[in-house]
Structure formats: structure tokens, C-alpha cells
Design an enzyme around this catalytic site. Structure first.
Site, short mmCIF file in Angstrom:
data_model
loop_
_atom_site.label_atom_id
_atom_site.label_comp_id
_atom_site.label_asym_id
_atom_site.label_seq_id
_atom_site.Cartn_x
_atom_site.Cartn_y
_atom_site.Cartn_z
N LYS A 126 4.07 -2.45 -11.19
CA LYS A 126 4.43 -3.14 -9.80
C LYS A 126 5.76 -2.50 -9.48
CE LYS A 126 0.30 -4.84 -9.15
NZ LYS A 126 -0.45 -4.25 -7.99
N GLU A 162 0.29 4.58 -5.71
CA GLU A 162 -0.71 3.75 -5.31
C GLU A 162 0.12 2.91 -4.14
OE1 GLU A 162 -3.36 1.68 -7.93
OE2 GLU A 162 -3.96 0.18 -6.51
N LYS A 188 -11.71 -3.32 -3.74
CA LYS A 188 -11.39 -4.57 -4.10
C LYS A 188 -12.72 -5.62 -3.45
CE LYS A 188 -6.61 -5.56 -5.08
NZ LYS A 188 -5.93 -4.24 -5.14
N ASP A 247 2.26 1.14 -8.27
CA ASP A 247 1.57 0.65 -7.11
C ASP A 247 2.82 -0.30 -6.38
OD1 ASP A 247 -0.03 -0.47 -5.52
OD2 ASP A 247 -0.98 -1.65 -6.74
MG MG Z 1 -3.12 -1.70 -5.58
#
Ligand code: MG
Length: 388
Positions: A185, A238, A285, A213
Site C-alpha cells: 500500500k 495499481e 471487486k 497500490d
Molecule cells: Mg486495489
């Protein structure tokens, strides 16, 4: 005409108790908190110690029930929030009572007529109907979604945002656990993010894969700066910025494979991205698309177009993870990039029968439906109950 329709219904579902009709008799909502093992889960500029999840139980007049789960990643990640999911389901529920949950296309049409937009609200109800269909037909959901294509599902492990050295240490620990694909992240301060990426990539073992990401967190000019500063490193980028258009510009300045996630919120978005060569992979998702039914459509279009997919959800426990696993099990391995198993990050299980995790993969046992049974004692009394 109705006589013609009655024959295939009886042939397809001979195990039905009492004939050819099953009706939704009740919808119950349960709220459960998912505390994080590592103390917090942090990405971009957000951090949470626990996530607010909602479990939906769809009951039928035949005694069979299905379960689903919706857990938005806090209220400010996507246009979705836990209270909104619950309010939306309560709003739709009276219009769903009496419908046949096996007729999932009709259920989705009904939900779209009862509530415009808000796909995440509909996801858990849709998943619960797949669970019912699987139980009635005595088939695992992956068989109903197209059939088993891989007997285990490749996972990625999230390296939550922390200081650069701590993230590198966590990567080492996860590699020791057998994981081979990772999502680190970033999306906070761009200069620190460059350090984060360099330190984590330095510890990445040969053959392992990593995506940085940003979860929409960078401004376009900063994102261009970051991808240029790490152009010598092998990794995926990402969703660097919030909008599709900004991400498209970043891609023009980057030599890294691009995964689009948050801005891929519909079939139309995926088709546009493909047409404009905006991405190399899509993060699908389930709740953002509106459930398994709509995710399956997008999955199948991506298969046709040759777009590889990360298959996951916004968060959740064993129930959401099972839905992810069933969709991924029914996707060819060379088109399935990776998935996540969120229950791993929580301090306690909310259901039995969820995916088994081993050596960086997860797998479902093949029980009918989703194959999960919620811990009803933990869930306690429903916070809302709508019945016929
Ligand atoms: Mg993502």
C-alpha cells in the site's frame, strides 16, 4: 407457455421439496466488527483498526437459507458505507419477499427496480441467492458460475502502509509464510512512497510479484514522478490516481504493467479501458459490481477480451472470502492474476467452512452452495428482520 416452462424447472431441480416454487420468506441482517490482527489496516491516507461488516441471511419457505456479506472498506474508500448497505437492503427487502431466490437474474432485475444504483447494497443479497441455488441443486457455487477451472486460487498478501523499513520486514515475514504475490500500500507522501517501493522490491525474492497500490491516493503529477523514479524496478502499478483519465496519463509515463481497480466500476468502464488500452489487468471487486451475478458477466467479458483479473472484494470475513473463492475457482488460472482472503487479517472467524489457506493459495472444500456456516452465536440477534 407456462406448461412448457414448468417441465425444465422440474427436470433441472428434482430435489426441490414440495414442487417447483421456492419463495423468499424473510431477510435478516447481522452486524459484526472485524478487528485487525496487526492492530490496523492502512492504505493511501486511511487507516482502520476494525471494519464494520454486514451478514445477510435470506430465508425461504422451504427452510433452506443462504448467506452473503458486504463489508465496505470504511465509509470514504468507495461510494459505499456499512450503514448504507444495511439501509439499502432494508429498503429493498419487502419487494423481494415472495420471489424465487433461485431465479437470480430475476432477483437482480427486481433489486435494480427497487433501488436505482448502489450496486454494493445488492451484493450480499445476490450472493445469498447463489448460496441457496447451490444448496438446492447440491452443487458448489463455482460449478454454477461456469465450473471448476482451478483447484486452488492464488492469493496475494497485502503489505499495509507503514514506514518503509517496517513494510520491507513484513514482506519478508509473508514470504516466509509461503506467499508469492504481494500488494504493497502506497498513495501517501510520494517521496516516502518511492522509498517504500525501493525497500520492498529489494527484499522481493526472485519469481515473486509485487504491485504498488496507491488506491487513488496520488495526484497525477506525483504519480508520474513516482513511476519515473522506480522505472528501473519490476513491479505493477495499481490505481495511481482517482479518475480513469488521470490513471490513463500515468500509464503513458510508465513502463510498468497497470492494474485498474477503483475506477473499474461497471462493464462499460472495463470496455472503455480495453478499447483505450488503459490497463493490463482489472481488479474485480464483487460488491462494487453488485454481486456475483454481475461480476460473473464482467469476468466472462474479460475472459473474452483477454484481460487478466484480480478477483476480490472491498473487505469481509469468511463469507465474503468464500464468494471470492468460488468466482476465482471458476476462472481459468492463466486469466486469474490473484485474489485476497480477508479473513486472514481479522482476529476471529465469523463463519465455519471458509476457504482453506496454504502456501499462498486458498481453496474451497466443494460443499453445496458457498459452503460456509456463520457463527450465529457470534453474530447475535439480527439488527433488522423483514418477513412475509
Ligand atoms: Mg486495489
Amino acid at each position: 407457455m407456462s406448461g412448457v416452462l414448468a417441465v425444465p424447472v422440474q427436470v433441472l431441480w428434482p430435489g426441490l421439496v414440495g414442487g417447483t416454487r421456492v419463495k423468499i420468506s424473510g431477510i435478516k441482517l447481522y452486524q459484526v466488527s472485524l478487528p485487525m490482527k496487526e492492530g490496523a489496516y492502512s492504505w493511501s491516507n486511511q487507516s482502520f483498526a476494525a471494519f464494520d461488516s454486514t451478514v445477510v441471511k435470506v430465508e425461504t419457505d422451504e427452510g433452506i437459507y443462504g448467506v452473503g456479506e458486504i463489508c465496505p472498506l470504511g465509509p470514504a474508500y468507495l461510494p459505499a458505507y456499512a450503514e448504507g448497505a444495511r439501509t439499502g437492503i432494508v429498503t429493498m427487502a419487502p419487494g423481494l419477499i415472495g420471489l424465487d431466490p433461485r431465479q437470480i437474474g430475476a432477483i437482480n432485475l427486481a433489486m435494480d427496480r427497487l433501488l436505482k444504483g448502489h450496486p454494493y447494497v445488492k451484493s450480499a443479497v445476490d450472493i445469498a441467492c447463489w448460496d441457496i441455488l447451490g444448496k438446492v441443486t447440491e452443487q458448489p457455487v463455482y460449478t454454477l458460475l461456469g465450473g471448476l477451472q482451478q483447484d486452488r486460487v492464488r492469493l496475494f498478501k497485502v503489505v499495509s502502509r507503514a514506514d518503509p523499513d517496517a513494510m520491507a520486514e513484513r514482506l519478508e515475514a509473508y514470504q516466509e509464510q509461503g506467499f508469492r504475490q504481494f500488494q504493497m500500500k502506497v498513495g501517501a507522501d510520494p517521496d516516502t512512497d518511492i522509498q517504500r517501493i525501493r525497500k520492498v522490491v529489494a527484499r522481493l525474492r526472485p519469481g515473486n510479484r509485487l504491485a504498488a497500490d496507491a488506491n487513488c491516493g496520488w495526484r497525477q503529477h506525483d504519480a508520474v514522478r513516482v513511476v519515473s523514479a522506480v522505472s528501473d524496478l519490476s513491479l505493477y502499478i495499481e490505481q495511481p490516481c482517482e479518475t480513469y483519465e488521470e490513471c490513463r496519463v500515468v500509464r503513458d509515463h510508465s513502463n510498468h504493467p497497470m492494474i485498474l481497480d477503483e475506477c473499474m466500476d461497471s462493464l462499460h468502464a472495463v470496455l472503455r479501458g480495453h478499447r483505450e488500452r488503459a490497463m493490463d489487468a482489472v481488479n474485480l471487486k464483487i460488491s462494487r459490481m453488485g454481486g456475483l451475478t454481475k461480476s460473473r458477466t464482467i469476468r466472462d467479458v474479460c475472459l473474452g477480451l483477454g484481460i487478466i483479473m484480480t478477483i476480490e472484494d472491498t473487505w469481509g470475513g469468511e463469507i465474503a472470502d468464500s464468494a471470492i473463492a468460488h468466482l476465482a475457482h471458476s476462472t481459468p488460472p492463466d486469466m486469474h492474476f490473484q485474489s485476497s482472503a480477508f479473513h486472514e487479517y481479522a482476529t476471529r472467524p465469523i463463519a465455519e467452512g471458509g476457504p482453506v489457506i496454504r502456501d499462498g493459495f486458498m481453496a474451497m472444500a466443494g460443499a453445496p452452495g458457498l459452503g460456509v456456516e456463520p457463527d450465529w452465536k457470534l453474530l447475535g440477534q439480527p439488527i433488522a428482520s423483514i418477513a412475509s
